[in-house]
Write an enzyme that holds these catalytic residues in place. Structure first.
Site, PDB file in Angstrom:
ATOM      1  N   HIS A   1      -2.172  23.575  15.714  1.00 51.59           N
ATOM      2  CA  HIS A   1      -1.764  22.237  15.974  1.00 51.59           C
ATOM      3  C   HIS A   1      -1.238  21.671  14.663  1.00 51.59           C
ATOM      4  O   HIS A   1      -1.739  20.708  14.139  1.00 51.59           O
ATOM      5  CB  HIS A   1      -2.958  21.478  16.768  1.00 51.59           C
TER       6      HIS A   1
ATOM      7  N   ASP B   1       0.482  19.172  22.898  1.00 49.65           N
ATOM      8  CA  ASP B   1       1.368  19.824  22.513  1.00 49.65           C
ATOM      9  C   ASP B   1       2.137  20.539  23.820  1.00 49.65           C
ATOM     10  O   ASP B   1       3.252  20.448  23.947  1.00 49.65           O
ATOM     11  CB  ASP B   1       1.247  20.928  21.574  1.00 49.65           C
TER      12      ASP B   1
END
Ligand code: NAD
Ligand code: LMR
Length: 333
Positions: free
Chosen positions: A192, A164
């Site tokens: 996440h 990410d």
């Protein structure tokens, strides 16, 4: 690198070795991209019995590369054997969500995987073991594993949000015309998952505050944040399979940063156990801004959190609390 056995090969265990991330990961570990060009590695691959044959095929290909740093490969379908003496554990194998599966079904299937793997790490890992959980839901799987490893310091269990982080760096670089190396101090907070908060409020582009360079609140809120948070789904939509090479690359980045350190004026993002910082309940594995020094990770302290960031962090952390409570209610810890 800090905290690794000097001279002797480092034992790296990869679970889900026959999966698509495994295939993108193993060759780069064996060629020195995990721990550097001077560190010999011994690989232990863990798979479910029905995928052992495929893992053997990958091991044959690894042999055929004649990598100078690769001192051996063992293949296991038993977690206790696979984690015996492990220095770096990459927990990639997980049960993907299938048709008709509820969130609780997924958590329960993964509890059945990450509980025993945590226990096996507790039983046989090296003193310096470092664990990265990639398999989803990564934060909660890492938390489950840590709960089953009472003798291993909790800060050795981490979950991957480096993908990410890298996605966010790439999006900001594209928007500002900067190079990825010009961007610093970007943070992924929370889970996440699509609730994650990619935070530009402390980020810089060539030393100038990123929000000044971008100068477009709507882009940050309506384009940047959702693009990063939903990138996993966009990749699945485009490729017909979830991200693999970029996930493997992020796993390498995460471990390499852990052992070699973050640059002096920058940090990274990682799912680490909360010490209560920034109002995140102690013990949860949440993504934070993290620095690495001497082989240890620590949360960057005392950043100012504005109201927008506060609400976003709280929302993602609330999801982590829900996942943890669901796992507890299912009796998985
Ligand atoms: P995949 O289905 O191709 O491979 C998974 C492998 O894990 C399979 O070979 C399977 O046999 C194995 N496996 C299942 N249970 C196991 C167990 N108990 N022990 C050992 N191996 C086991 O999946 P993939 O594309 O390689 O993705 C793996 C995981 O990583 C998924 O959960 C995916 O959602 C996750 N992921 C996370 C991130 C992240 O940023 N954190 C990014 C991409 C993918
Ligand atoms: C990703 O971020 O690419 C993975 O976690 C896959 C997913 O399901 O989003």
């Amino acid at each position: 690198p800090a905290g690794l056995p000097a001279g002797a090969p480092v034992t790296v265990t990869v679970t889900g070795a026959a999966g698509q991330i495994g295939y993108a990961l193993l060759f780069r570990i064996a060629s020195g991209h995990l721990l550097g060009p001077d560190v010999p590695v011994r690989l232990r691959l863990l798979e479910v019995p029905q995928a052992v044959k495929a893992a053997e095929g990958t091991a044959m290909e690894l042999d055929d590369c004649a990598f100078p740093l690769l001192t051996g490969i063992d293949i296991h379908d038993d977690a206790t054997a696979a984690f015996d003496g492990v220095n770096v554990a990459l927990l990639v194998g997980a049960r993907p969500r299938g048709a008709g599966m509820e969130r609780g079904d997924l958590l329960s299937a993964n509890g059945g995987i990450f509980g025993p793997q945590g226990a096996a790490i507790n039983a046989g890992a090296a003193q310096d073991v470092r664990v990265l959980v990639v398999g989803n839901p990564a934060n909660t799987n890492a938390w489950i594993a840590a709960q089953h490893a009472p003798d291993v310091p909790k800060d050795r269990f981490t979950a991957m949000t480096r993908l990410d982080h890298n996605r966010a760096v790439a999006q900001l670089a594209a928007r500002t015309g900067a190079g990825v190396e010009d961007i610093a101090r970007l943070t992924i907070w929370g889970n996440h998952s699509a609730t994650q908060y990619p935070d530009l409020s402390h980020a810089t582009v060539r030393g100038t505050p990123a929000l000044e360079v971008v100068d477009d609140e709507a882009w940050v809120r309506d384009t940047f944040i959702p693009t990063v948070a939903k990138r996993g789904a966009a990749i699945i939509e485009a490729r017909g399979a979830s991200s693999a090479a970029s996930a493997a690359n992020a796993a390498l980045d995460h471990v390499r940063t852990w052992v070699t350190g973050t640059p002096a004026d920058d940090w990274t993002s990682a799912g680490v156990v909360s010490d209560g910082s920034y109002g995140v309940p102690e013990g949860l594995i949440s993504s934070f801004p993290v620095i690495a020094r001497d082989g240890e990770l620590s949360i960057v302290p005392d950043l100012e959190i504005d109201d927008f960031s506060r609400a976003r962090i709280d929302a993602s952390v609330a999801e982590l609390v829900e996942e943890r409570d669901a796992v507890r209610a299912l009796g998985l810890v």
